[in-house]
Design a protein around this motif. Structure first.
Motif: not given
Length: 273
Positions: A10-12, A32-35, A159-163, A237-243
């Motif tokens: 749901e959140d990741a 995804m992080i900044a824009q 809240s997390a975005c990595a590769y 991983e979303s903060t919950g603001s959107m899928p």
């Protein structure tokens, strides 16, 4: 380029992106992080505050509460025609908060923030805002707007975005005697002995730490850990603001738009010269 879904919650989200360069993967991550825009409280009008918390700190805490975001219903303030400081119904959502206590100390939670639009609300009802002592009271109005993470962290949708590079593990079975040393030291537990042979259970889970190679008693080690420079395993991983899948799609749209703009400018410069 190809995208393959590995895991969805749901959140990741975890997915495999192949056929791209490290620069492309990093551009997608940064977008995804900044824009990608999200909603966050930007302006607060404090009508009454007799709590021990200063108005500025209270406003700051309200701004850091993640809000659900409807990108189809609202536009960025700079793109709205109203040009108002507090915005209009197309570019802002108003909240009210009224809380007090008379006899005992209590904590005010995010569920007490009342939104004019039910689709834009705190992602959790149990985020603590302030603790009120007996006789304390808070009355305020707050205005949420779309914004970007490059301007403030409260507008980051993730809240997390990595590769990481897609691992490639090869084993020389003729040299490997299945001593289990690499199995014992692998932090991800992706190595195992089956039928007296060393096998890889889930290659994509490899952390590329090289512990299996370092602790192998044979030199050179019969196990070889490499990576594919054109394939990347993403974790969002979303903060919950959107899928999380919406965040990835919006970042891809932004990347496509930026590439089209650069291409247009290059053609324009070439035509002038």
């Amino acid at each position: 380029m190809e995208l393959k879904l590995i895991e969805k919650r749901e959140d990741a989200l975890r997915f495999l992106l192949t056929g791209v360069s490290p620069a492309f993967a990093n551009a997608l991550r940064r977008l995804m992080i900044a824009q990608v825009p999200t909603m966050a409280i930007e302006d607060v009008i404090v009508i009454e505050n007799t709590s021990v918390m200063y108005d500025e700190i209270l406003s700051h805490r309200l701004g850091l509460i993640p809000l659900t975001t409807d990108l189809d219903a609202y536009v960025l303030p700079e793109e709205c025609e109203c040009k108002s400081d507090l915005g209009c119904s197309r570019c802002r959502v108003s909240f009210t908060l009224e809380a007090e206590t008379k006899e005992q100390t209590r904590t005010v939670y995010s569920e007490e923030l009342k939104s004019e639009n039910p689709s834009v609300r705190p992602v959790s009802e149990k985020i603590p805002i302030v603790k009120l002592a007996p006789g304390h009271k808070i009355r305020l109005e707050a205005y949420a707007k779309l914004g970007r993470g490059q301007d403030h962290a409260k507008w980051q949708p993730v809240s997390a975005c990595a590769y990481k590079f897609l691992p490639k593990i090869t084993i020389d079975l003729q040299k490997c005697d299945a001593c289990r040393e690499c199995v014992k030291f692998c932090p991800k537990k992706i190595l195992d002995i089956k039928d007296s042979k060393l096998t890889v259970i889930n290659e994509a889970e490899c952390a590329l730490c090289m512990d299996c190679v370092k602790h192998c008693p044979k030199k050179p080690a019969p196990i070889k850990v490499e990576w594919d420079p054109t394939s990347f395993v993403f974790y969002v991983e979303s903060t919950g603001s959107m899928p999380p899948e919406r965040i990835v799609r919006e970042a891809a749209k932004l990347l496509s738009a930026k590439a089209s703009l650069i291409s247009k400018q290059i053609r324009s410069s070439a035509a002038k010269s």
